[in-house]
Design a protein around this motif. Structure first.
Motif, PDB file in Angstrom:
ATOM      1  N   VAL A  62      -6.833  -8.015 -12.322  1.00  0.00           N
ATOM      2  CA  VAL A  62      -7.049  -8.450 -13.708  1.00  0.00           C
ATOM      3  C   VAL A  62      -8.268  -7.722 -14.270  1.00  0.00           C
ATOM      4  O   VAL A  62      -8.236  -7.220 -15.391  1.00  0.00           O
ATOM      5  N   ASN A  63      -9.309  -7.621 -13.485  1.00  0.00           N
ATOM      6  CA  ASN A  63     -10.501  -6.884 -13.920  1.00  0.00           C
ATOM      7  C   ASN A  63     -10.206  -5.400 -14.120  1.00  0.00           C
ATOM      8  O   ASN A  63     -10.819  -4.756 -14.956  1.00  0.00           O
ATOM      9  N   ALA A  64      -9.244  -4.873 -13.358  1.00  0.00           N
ATOM     10  CA  ALA A  64      -8.885  -3.454 -13.460  1.00  0.00           C
ATOM     11  C   ALA A  64      -7.985  -3.158 -14.653  1.00  0.00           C
ATOM     12  O   ALA A  64      -7.877  -2.006 -15.068  1.00  0.00           O
ATOM     13  N   GLY A  65      -7.299  -4.206 -15.195  1.00  0.00           N
ATOM     14  CA  GLY A  65      -6.487  -3.941 -16.376  1.00  0.00           C
ATOM     15  C   GLY A  65      -5.138  -4.619 -16.451  1.00  0.00           C
ATOM     16  O   GLY A  65      -4.399  -4.377 -17.407  1.00  0.00           O
ATOM     17  N   THR A  66      -4.777  -5.438 -15.473  1.00  0.00           N
ATOM     18  CA  THR A  66      -3.532  -6.190 -15.631  1.00  0.00           C
ATOM     19  C   THR A  66      -3.785  -7.334 -16.608  1.00  0.00           C
ATOM     20  O   THR A  66      -4.924  -7.739 -16.839  1.00  0.00           O
ATOM     21  N   LEU A  67      -2.723  -7.859 -17.178  1.00  0.00           N
ATOM     22  CA  LEU A  67      -2.861  -8.946 -18.147  1.00  0.00           C
ATOM     23  C   LEU A  67      -3.314 -10.240 -17.481  1.00  0.00           C
ATOM     24  O   LEU A  67      -4.218 -10.920 -17.958  1.00  0.00           O
ATOM     25  N   ALA A  68      -2.683 -10.578 -16.370  1.00  0.00           N
ATOM     26  CA  ALA A  68      -3.015 -11.846 -15.715  1.00  0.00           C
ATOM     27  C   ALA A  68      -2.568 -11.812 -14.261  1.00  0.00           C
ATOM     28  O   ALA A  68      -1.815 -10.930 -13.843  1.00  0.00           O
ATOM     29  N   SER A  69      -3.035 -12.801 -13.535  1.00  0.00           N
ATOM     30  CA  SER A  69      -2.658 -12.922 -12.130  1.00  0.00           C
ATOM     31  C   SER A  69      -2.820 -14.357 -11.679  1.00  0.00           C
ATOM     32  O   SER A  69      -3.749 -15.049 -12.097  1.00  0.00           O
ATOM     33  N   ALA A  70      -1.911 -14.806 -10.843  1.00  0.00           N
ATOM     34  CA  ALA A  70      -2.073 -16.067 -10.124  1.00  0.00           C
ATOM     35  C   ALA A  70      -2.515 -15.672  -8.722  1.00  0.00           C
ATOM     36  O   ALA A  70      -1.892 -14.819  -8.085  1.00  0.00           O
ATOM     37  N   PHE A  71      -3.597 -16.257  -8.242  1.00  0.00           N
ATOM     38  CA  PHE A  71      -4.160 -15.831  -6.970  1.00  0.00           C
ATOM     39  C   PHE A  71      -4.905 -16.977  -6.297  1.00  0.00           C
ATOM     40  O   PHE A  71      -5.245 -17.971  -6.944  1.00  0.00           O
ATOM     41  N   SER A  72      -5.142 -16.821  -5.024  1.00  0.00           N
ATOM     42  CA  SER A  72      -5.974 -17.753  -4.266  1.00  0.00           C
ATOM     43  C   SER A  72      -7.299 -17.065  -3.978  1.00  0.00           C
ATOM     44  O   SER A  72      -7.318 -15.943  -3.462  1.00  0.00           O
ATOM     45  N   SER A  73      -8.387 -17.735  -4.295  1.00  0.00           N
ATOM     46  CA  SER A  73      -9.707 -17.175  -4.011  1.00  0.00           C
ATOM     47  C   SER A  73     -10.076 -17.450  -2.560  1.00  0.00           C
ATOM     48  O   SER A  73      -9.407 -18.228  -1.864  1.00  0.00           O
ATOM     49  N   ALA A  74     -11.147 -16.843  -2.098  1.00  0.00           N
ATOM     50  CA  ALA A  74     -11.622 -17.096  -0.734  1.00  0.00           C
ATOM     51  C   ALA A  74     -11.967 -18.575  -0.561  1.00  0.00           C
ATOM     52  O   ALA A  74     -11.690 -19.160   0.495  1.00  0.00           O
ATOM     53  N   SER A  91       0.812  -1.221   0.000  1.00  0.00           N
ATOM     54  CA  SER A  91       0.000   0.000   0.000  1.00  0.00           C
ATOM     55  C   SER A  91       0.846   1.272   0.000  1.00  0.00           C
ATOM     56  O   SER A  91       0.346   2.340  -0.332  1.00  0.00           O
ATOM     57  N   GLU A  92       2.120   1.175   0.356  1.00  0.00           N
ATOM     58  CA  GLU A  92       2.973   2.356   0.305  1.00  0.00           C
ATOM     59  C   GLU A  92       3.420   2.667  -1.119  1.00  0.00           C
ATOM     60  O   GLU A  92       3.827   3.782  -1.419  1.00  0.00           O
ATOM     61  N   ILE A  93       3.357   1.677  -2.001  1.00  0.00           N
ATOM     62  CA  ILE A  93       3.747   1.879  -3.391  1.00  0.00           C
ATOM     63  C   ILE A  93       2.524   1.998  -4.289  1.00  0.00           C
ATOM     64  O   ILE A  93       2.453   2.870  -5.152  1.00  0.00           O
ATOM     65  N   PHE A  94       1.547   1.127  -4.080  1.00  0.00           N
ATOM     66  CA  PHE A  94       0.380   1.064  -4.959  1.00  0.00           C
ATOM     67  C   PHE A  94      -0.886   1.466  -4.216  1.00  0.00           C
ATOM     68  O   PHE A  94      -1.382   0.736  -3.380  1.00  0.00           O
ATOM     69  N   ASN A  95      -1.407   2.644  -4.532  1.00  0.00           N
ATOM     70  CA  ASN A  95      -2.737   3.024  -4.080  1.00  0.00           C
ATOM     71  C   ASN A  95      -3.621   3.084  -5.314  1.00  0.00           C
ATOM     72  O   ASN A  95      -3.157   2.861  -6.430  1.00  0.00           O
ATOM     73  N   ALA A  96      -4.898   3.370  -5.151  1.00  0.00           N
ATOM     74  CA  ALA A  96      -5.822   3.339  -6.283  1.00  0.00           C
ATOM     75  C   ALA A  96      -5.400   4.285  -7.407  1.00  0.00           C
ATOM     76  O   ALA A  96      -5.397   3.906  -8.579  1.00  0.00           O
ATOM     77  N   ASP A  97      -5.025   5.512  -7.066  1.00  0.00           N
ATOM     78  CA  ASP A  97      -4.635   6.480  -8.105  1.00  0.00           C
ATOM     79  C   ASP A  97      -3.329   6.072  -8.779  1.00  0.00           C
ATOM     80  O   ASP A  97      -3.207   6.133 -10.002  1.00  0.00           O
ATOM     81  N   GLY A  98      -2.353   5.683  -7.989  1.00  0.00           N
ATOM     82  CA  GLY A  98      -1.069   5.273  -8.555  1.00  0.00           C
ATOM     83  C   GLY A  98      -1.197   4.044  -9.429  1.00  0.00           C
ATOM     84  O   GLY A  98      -0.548   3.943 -10.475  1.00  0.00           O
ATOM     85  N   LEU A  99      -2.024   3.127  -9.013  1.00  0.00           N
ATOM     86  CA  LEU A  99      -2.237   1.916  -9.807  1.00  0.00           C
ATOM     87  C   LEU A  99      -2.909   2.249 -11.134  1.00  0.00           C
ATOM     88  O   LEU A  99      -2.533   1.723 -12.176  1.00  0.00           O
ATOM     89  N   ARG A 100      -3.876   3.130 -11.104  1.00  0.00           N
ATOM     90  CA  ARG A 100      -4.559   3.551 -12.340  1.00  0.00           C
ATOM     91  C   ARG A 100      -3.550   4.180 -13.298  1.00  0.00           C
ATOM     92  O   ARG A 100      -3.528   3.870 -14.497  1.00  0.00           O
ATOM     93  N   GLU A 101      -2.700   5.056 -12.787  1.00  0.00           N
ATOM     94  CA  GLU A 101      -1.684   5.695 -13.631  1.00  0.00           C
ATOM     95  C   GLU A 101      -0.687   4.679 -14.179  1.00  0.00           C
ATOM     96  O   GLU A 101      -0.300   4.753 -15.342  1.00  0.00           O
ATOM     97  N   LEU A 102      -0.289   3.730 -13.338  1.00  0.00           N
ATOM     98  CA  LEU A 102       0.623   2.679 -13.782  1.00  0.00           C
ATOM     99  C   LEU A 102       0.005   1.873 -14.916  1.00  0.00           C
ATOM    100  O   LEU A 102       0.648   1.624 -15.939  1.00  0.00           O
ATOM    101  N   LEU A 103      -1.243   1.466 -14.755  1.00  0.00           N
ATOM    102  CA  LEU A 103      -1.895   0.660 -15.787  1.00  0.00           C
ATOM    103  C   LEU A 103      -2.055   1.446 -17.086  1.00  0.00           C
ATOM    104  O   LEU A 103      -1.854   0.891 -18.172  1.00  0.00           O
ATOM    105  N   GLU A 104      -2.394   2.718 -16.983  1.00  0.00           N
ATOM    106  CA  GLU A 104      -2.530   3.537 -18.195  1.00  0.00           C
ATOM    107  C   GLU A 104      -1.198   3.702 -18.914  1.00  0.00           C
ATOM    108  O   GLU A 104      -1.113   3.562 -20.135  1.00  0.00           O
ATOM    109  N   SER A 105      -0.153   3.983 -18.171  1.00  0.00           N
ATOM    110  CA  SER A 105       1.150   4.208 -18.819  1.00  0.00           C
ATOM    111  C   SER A 105       1.734   2.913 -19.388  1.00  0.00           C
ATOM    112  O   SER A 105       2.317   2.926 -20.477  1.00  0.00           O
ATOM    113  N   THR A 106       1.584   1.806 -18.695  1.00  0.00           N
ATOM    114  CA  THR A 106       2.117   0.545 -19.231  1.00  0.00           C
ATOM    115  C   THR A 106       1.294   0.074 -20.424  1.00  0.00           C
ATOM    116  O   THR A 106       1.835  -0.507 -21.358  1.00  0.00           O
TER     117      THR A 106
END
Length: 108
Positions: A41-53, A11-26
C-alpha cells in the motif's frame, strides 16, 4: 481490460522491478491494484487486507495457550487482520474511501 488487479506473494511473478512496472502501468490505466501487505500500500497499491506482526503474535499466544492445555489447534489462516488504504492513489482514481473501509478487520 480488468477493472482491478489482485497481487499475491509469489516471488517468481512479482519482484521489485516487475512490481514497480506493474504499479506504474496500472496507475496510468487507472486500474485499481490490491496487494497483500501494508508495504505494498505504501508502494502504490490502492488497498490491502493484511495481518500485522502484532496480529500474528496475538494469535500465536492463543495457539500456545491451547497447546499448553494439551489441545493441538488445527492449521488456520490468520485470525486477526486489518485494512490499509493509500489515500493518494484513491484520490487520483477518484475513489472515496469512507471510515467503514478503514475499520474493517478483526483486531486482537
Amino acid at each position: 481490460a480488468a477493472d482491478a488487479v489482485l497481487i499475491y506473494p509469489d516471488s517468481e511473478i512479482f519482484n521489485a522491478d516487475g512490481l514497480r512496472e506493474l504499479l506504474e502501468s496500472t496507475y496510468r490505466r487507472r486500474q485499481r491494484v490490491f496487494g497483500f501487505s501494508e508495504a505494498l500500500v505504501n508502494a502504490g497499491t490502492l488497498a490491502s487486507a493484511f495481518s500485522s506482526a502484532d496480529d500474528i503474535a496475538a494469535q500465536l499466544v492463543e495457539l500456545l495457550a491451547a497447546a499448553s492445555e494439551g489441545r493441538l489447534p488445527a492449521p488456520q489462516y490468520p485470525r486477526y487482520w486489518r485494512v490499509a488504504v493509500n489515500d493518494s492513489v484513491a484520490r487520483s482514481l477518484d475513489i472515496v474511501i469512507d471510515g467503514s473501509v478503514r475499520s474493517m478487520g478483526d483486531r486482537p
